[in-house]
Design an enzyme around this catalytic site. Structure first.
Site, short mmCIF file in Angstrom:
data_model
loop_
_atom_site.label_atom_id
_atom_site.label_comp_id
_atom_site.label_asym_id
_atom_site.label_seq_id
_atom_site.Cartn_x
_atom_site.Cartn_y
_atom_site.Cartn_z
N HIS A 18 -23.14 35.65 -43.62
CA HIS A 18 -22.86 34.23 -43.88
C HIS A 18 -24.10 33.55 -44.47
CE1 HIS A 18 -19.85 34.75 -40.40
NE2 HIS A 18 -19.14 34.65 -41.52
N LYS A 42 -7.05 31.09 -32.93
CA LYS A 42 -7.91 31.73 -31.94
C LYS A 42 -7.89 30.88 -30.68
CE LYS A 42 -10.94 33.84 -35.34
NZ LYS A 42 -12.30 33.92 -35.86
N ARG A 92 -16.07 40.47 -48.64
CA ARG A 92 -16.67 41.78 -48.36
C ARG A 92 -15.91 42.91 -49.02
NH1 ARG A 92 -16.13 41.51 -42.15
NH2 ARG A 92 -14.28 40.53 -42.96
N SER A 130 -17.91 39.54 -37.77
CA SER A 130 -18.08 38.77 -36.53
C SER A 130 -17.36 39.39 -35.35
CB SER A 130 -17.63 37.32 -36.74
OG SER A 130 -18.48 36.66 -37.62
#
Length: 151
Positions: A18, A42, A92, A130
């Site tokens: 990040h 979440k 990514r 993460s």
């Protein structure tokens, strides 16, 4: 006109990947707002949001053009409120692209002024995720190599 980018995410935790995206984004934008969102998908954060705000602020203490904020609303609306015409996102891999492309299309339909700008993650940071960092930390593994701040 000032080029303001919103870099939204849950940042649970904020990683060196990040950080890389934000620092590289400085060559494109006058100001970057790191926006830590309360993600409705979440149920609970692993790292407290206040801790992440503190750690990210410390990471960028020498960069007055980088701000850290929290928000709990649609990203497109939050960008509009902050006069941000760009969303900064890191990719990514192709899986990230598919996910981010869908989000970018919806954000654009909600806020026609909002452009998504994607930066490909630097190769050395591409494996950092993460979710994996949380798992390693949960079992007392050393995550210091993946974070730009000490925990």
């Amino acid at each position: 006109m000032k080029r303001i980018a919103l870099f939204p995410g849950s940042f649970d935790p904020f990683t060196k990947g990040h950080q890389d995206i934000v620092l590289r984004g400085l060559s494109l934008f006058d100001e970057i707002i790191i926006a830590i969102g309360y993600n409705s998908t979440k149920s609970q954060r692993y790292f407290p949001i206040d801790l992440m705000v503190e750690k990210i602020n410390g990471t960028f203490k020498d960069y007055p053009q980088i701000k850290v904020q929290t928000y709990s609303e649609l990203t497109a609306e939050y960008a509009k409120k902050n006069k941000a015409n760009y969303l900064l996102r890191g990719l990514r891999n192709t899986t990230d692209f598919e996910y981010e492309n869908s989000i970018a299309q919806i954000n654009r339909s909600l806020n026609i002024e909002l452009e998504s700008v994607f930066l490909i993650t630097s190769p050395k940071f591409a494996p950092i995720n993460s979710s994996i960092i949380r798992e390693v930390h949960k079992y007392n593994g050393d995550v210091s190599a993946f974070l730009p701040y000490p925990l």
